[in-house]
Design an enzyme around this catalytic site. Structure first.
Site, short mmCIF file in Angstrom:
data_model
loop_
_atom_site.label_atom_id
_atom_site.label_comp_id
_atom_site.label_asym_id
_atom_site.label_seq_id
_atom_site.Cartn_x
_atom_site.Cartn_y
_atom_site.Cartn_z
N LYS A 13 4.48 -6.03 -8.28
CA LYS A 13 5.01 -6.31 -7.18
C LYS A 13 4.68 -8.06 -6.66
O LYS A 13 6.37 -8.32 -6.43
CB LYS A 13 4.36 -5.70 -5.95
CG LYS A 13 3.81 -3.81 -6.68
CD LYS A 13 3.23 -3.47 -5.77
CE LYS A 13 2.24 -3.52 -5.33
NZ LYS A 13 1.34 -2.69 -6.18
N ARG A 89 1.26 1.13 3.27
CA ARG A 89 0.18 2.51 1.58
C ARG A 89 0.27 3.28 2.34
O ARG A 89 -0.80 4.36 1.23
CB ARG A 89 -0.85 1.33 1.64
CG ARG A 89 -0.85 0.67 0.59
CD ARG A 89 -2.08 -0.11 -0.04
NE ARG A 89 -2.66 -0.27 -1.47
CZ ARG A 89 -2.12 -1.34 -1.65
NH1 ARG A 89 -1.80 -2.86 -1.03
NH2 ARG A 89 -2.78 -1.78 -3.10
N ARG A 128 -4.48 -8.88 -17.01
CA ARG A 128 -4.12 -9.92 -16.11
C ARG A 128 -5.03 -10.56 -16.12
O ARG A 128 -6.47 -10.60 -15.80
CB ARG A 128 -3.85 -9.05 -14.99
CG ARG A 128 -4.18 -9.90 -13.54
CD ARG A 128 -3.78 -9.00 -12.42
NE ARG A 128 -4.09 -8.41 -11.77
CZ ARG A 128 -3.96 -7.56 -10.61
NH1 ARG A 128 -2.99 -7.81 -10.10
NH2 ARG A 128 -4.25 -6.69 -10.38
N ARG A 161 -9.30 -10.19 -11.44
CA ARG A 161 -10.18 -9.53 -10.19
C ARG A 161 -11.36 -8.45 -9.72
O ARG A 161 -11.14 -7.71 -11.30
CB ARG A 161 -8.81 -9.12 -9.86
CG ARG A 161 -7.67 -10.09 -8.84
CD ARG A 161 -6.37 -9.27 -8.19
NE ARG A 161 -6.41 -8.01 -8.29
CZ ARG A 161 -5.74 -7.83 -7.24
NH1 ARG A 161 -4.41 -8.13 -7.44
NH2 ARG A 161 -5.48 -6.55 -7.28
N ARG A 172 -8.01 2.97 -7.57
CA ARG A 172 -7.15 2.43 -7.27
C ARG A 172 -5.56 4.04 -7.23
O ARG A 172 -4.72 3.81 -6.67
CB ARG A 172 -6.64 0.89 -7.69
CG ARG A 172 -7.88 0.78 -6.77
CD ARG A 172 -7.41 -0.75 -7.45
NE ARG A 172 -6.19 -2.11 -7.79
CZ ARG A 172 -6.15 -3.09 -8.36
NH1 ARG A 172 -7.26 -3.08 -9.39
NH2 ARG A 172 -4.85 -3.70 -8.05
P1 AP5 Z 1 1.00 -8.31 -10.81
O1 AP5 Z 1 2.17 -8.63 -10.06
O2 AP5 Z 1 -0.11 -8.78 -10.73
O3 AP5 Z 1 1.10 -7.13 -10.11
P2 AP5 Z 1 0.96 -6.02 -8.66
O4 AP5 Z 1 1.47 -4.93 -8.63
O5 AP5 Z 1 1.00 -7.10 -7.56
O6 AP5 Z 1 -0.38 -5.80 -8.52
P3 AP5 Z 1 -2.04 -5.44 -7.59
O7 AP5 Z 1 -2.54 -5.42 -8.39
O8 AP5 Z 1 -1.79 -6.93 -7.00
O9 AP5 Z 1 -1.45 -4.67 -6.84
P4 AP5 Z 1 -2.89 -3.27 -5.49
O10 AP5 Z 1 -1.19 -2.70 -4.94
O11 AP5 Z 1 -2.96 -2.33 -6.59
O12 AP5 Z 1 -2.97 -4.63 -5.40
P5 AP5 Z 1 -3.14 -5.31 -3.81
O13 AP5 Z 1 -3.36 -6.85 -3.94
O14 AP5 Z 1 -1.75 -4.73 -3.09
O15 AP5 Z 1 1.64 -8.05 -12.10
C1 AP5 Z 1 0.14 -7.59 -12.81
C2 AP5 Z 1 0.17 -7.85 -13.89
O16 AP5 Z 1 1.37 -7.07 -15.68
C3 AP5 Z 1 -0.11 -9.36 -14.42
O17 AP5 Z 1 -0.95 -10.43 -15.08
C4 AP5 Z 1 1.91 -9.63 -14.81
O18 AP5 Z 1 1.50 -11.08 -15.26
C5 AP5 Z 1 2.28 -8.83 -15.08
N1 AP5 Z 1 3.18 -8.62 -15.67
C6 AP5 Z 1 4.34 -8.40 -14.35
N2 AP5 Z 1 5.38 -8.22 -14.13
C7 AP5 Z 1 5.53 -8.20 -15.82
C8 AP5 Z 1 6.49 -7.02 -16.52
N3 AP5 Z 1 7.55 -7.23 -16.47
N4 AP5 Z 1 6.21 -6.95 -18.30
C9 AP5 Z 1 5.03 -7.40 -18.62
N5 AP5 Z 1 3.88 -7.86 -18.10
C10 AP5 Z 1 3.95 -8.19 -16.30
O19 AP5 Z 1 -4.27 -4.96 -3.07
C11 AP5 Z 1 -5.55 -4.90 -3.62
C12 AP5 Z 1 -6.53 -3.88 -2.77
O20 AP5 Z 1 -6.62 -5.06 -1.17
C13 AP5 Z 1 -6.33 -2.24 -2.58
O21 AP5 Z 1 -6.66 -2.06 -3.26
C14 AP5 Z 1 -6.88 -2.69 -0.66
O22 AP5 Z 1 -8.00 -2.52 -1.03
C15 AP5 Z 1 -6.27 -3.58 0.23
N6 AP5 Z 1 -5.10 -3.25 1.06
C16 AP5 Z 1 -3.96 -4.01 0.48
N7 AP5 Z 1 -2.79 -3.47 0.83
C17 AP5 Z 1 -3.56 -2.74 1.97
C18 AP5 Z 1 -3.05 -2.75 2.95
N8 AP5 Z 1 -2.22 -1.94 3.20
N9 AP5 Z 1 -3.53 -0.90 3.45
C19 AP5 Z 1 -4.83 -1.03 2.97
N10 AP5 Z 1 -5.40 -1.45 1.98
C20 AP5 Z 1 -4.84 -3.10 1.65
#
Ligand code: AP5
Length: 216
Positions: A13, A89, A128, A161, A172
């Site tokens: 994402k 979410r 990552r 991370r 997660r």
């Molecule tokens: P990346 O683009 O980093 O993936 P992502 O989907 O953004 O992953 P996240 O882990 O950031 O998502 P998440 O939803 O778990 O975490 P968030 O930060 O929102 O890609 C991942 C890897 O793959 C990278 O190394 C990239 O280079 C590689 N890649 C990408 N595309 C590729 C491709 N096509 N081919 C090969 N490799 C590829 O949330 C973190 C925490 O915050 C949550 O767990 C929660 O505790 C809290 N939080 C956030 N939002 C909320 C909410 N709304 N409500 C409550 N808690 C929340």
């Protein structure tokens, strides 16, 4: 354009939302990035409050997230739209977003959901690496830094991370299935959801997303 980009942890994402900003001319609003910045800022009371949730893979309470997103979407740079990554979410957060956008008189245009098999999610998350200073995201295989362990953009050290360890990733994924899959169901029922195949290289996925938005 007002877009939600959703999908399981590590599906890509953040990687795609960064690129979509240029296409759509609207900001990438990542709740994960906002929370991590607050945690890094030792003076932030929000950071102290949310750290235990983020680092163990649990969701931050809806009340806090609602305040945070309400403030963020009111800012001038989001007036013409946004790409929302990581929110909503929970089903409660869907209502919160509806209320916020209803008050602003600006409905959501589309919800894009990236889909990849779980084995690929584990591969993406375990490889990552993120810059501890500027937040640029790398992958040991698919987007390696030019110098091992060093950010290409600012030269700072890359880190894993804290929530990318195996145990927290399992939590997660469970939280996603239990609390966020119903969000996709709610948007599907409203006719807003478009599922996009997230397998393939970053530019292929980017083309599919653009076509999901009618911009290819
Ligand atoms: P990346 O683009 O980093 O993936 P992502 O989907 O953004 O992953 P996240 O882990 O950031 O998502 P998440 O939803 O778990 O975490 P968030 O930060 O929102 O890609 C991942 C890897 O793959 C990278 O190394 C990239 O280079 C590689 N890649 C990408 N595309 C590729 C491709 N096509 N081919 C090969 N490799 C590829 O949330 C973190 C925490 O915050 C949550 O767990 C929660 O505790 C809290 N939080 C956030 N939002 C909320 C909410 N709304 N409500 C409550 N808690 C929340």
């Amino acid at each position: 354009m007002r877009v939600v980009l959703m999908g399981p942890p590590g599906v890509g994402k953040g990687t795609q939302a960064e690129r979509m900003q240029a296409l759509l001319g609207v900001p990438h609003v990542s709740t994960g990035n906002i929370l991590r910045a607050a945690i890094k800022d030792e003076r932030s009371s929000l950071g102290a409050e949310v750290r235990k949730f983020v680092e163990t893979g649990r969701l931050v309470p809806d009340r806090l997230m609602g305040d945070l997103i309400g403030e963020r979407l009111k800012r001038d740079d989001a007036a013409a739209g946004f790409i929302l990554d990581g929110f909503p979410r929970t089903v409660e957060q869907v209502s919160i977003l509806n209320d916020v956008l209803g008050r602003l008189g600006k409905p959501l245009d589309k919800v894009l959901m990236l889909v990849v098999p779980e084995t690929e999610i584990v591969r993406r998350l375990s490889g990552r690496r993120t810059c501890g200073n500027c937040g640029t995201v790398f992958h040991l295989e698919s987007r390696p830094p030019k110098l091992p362990g060093i950010c290409d953009v600012c030269g700072s050290a890359l880190m894993q991370r804290p929530d990318d360890n195996e145990e927290v990733v399992r939590e997660r994924l469970k939280v996603y299935t239990d609390q966020t899959v119903p969000v996709a169901d709610a948007y599907r029922a409203k006719g807003l959801l478009v599922a996009i195949d997230g397998l393939g290289d970053v530019s292929e996925v980017q083309t599919r997303l653009a076509s999901g938005l009618g911009r290819a």
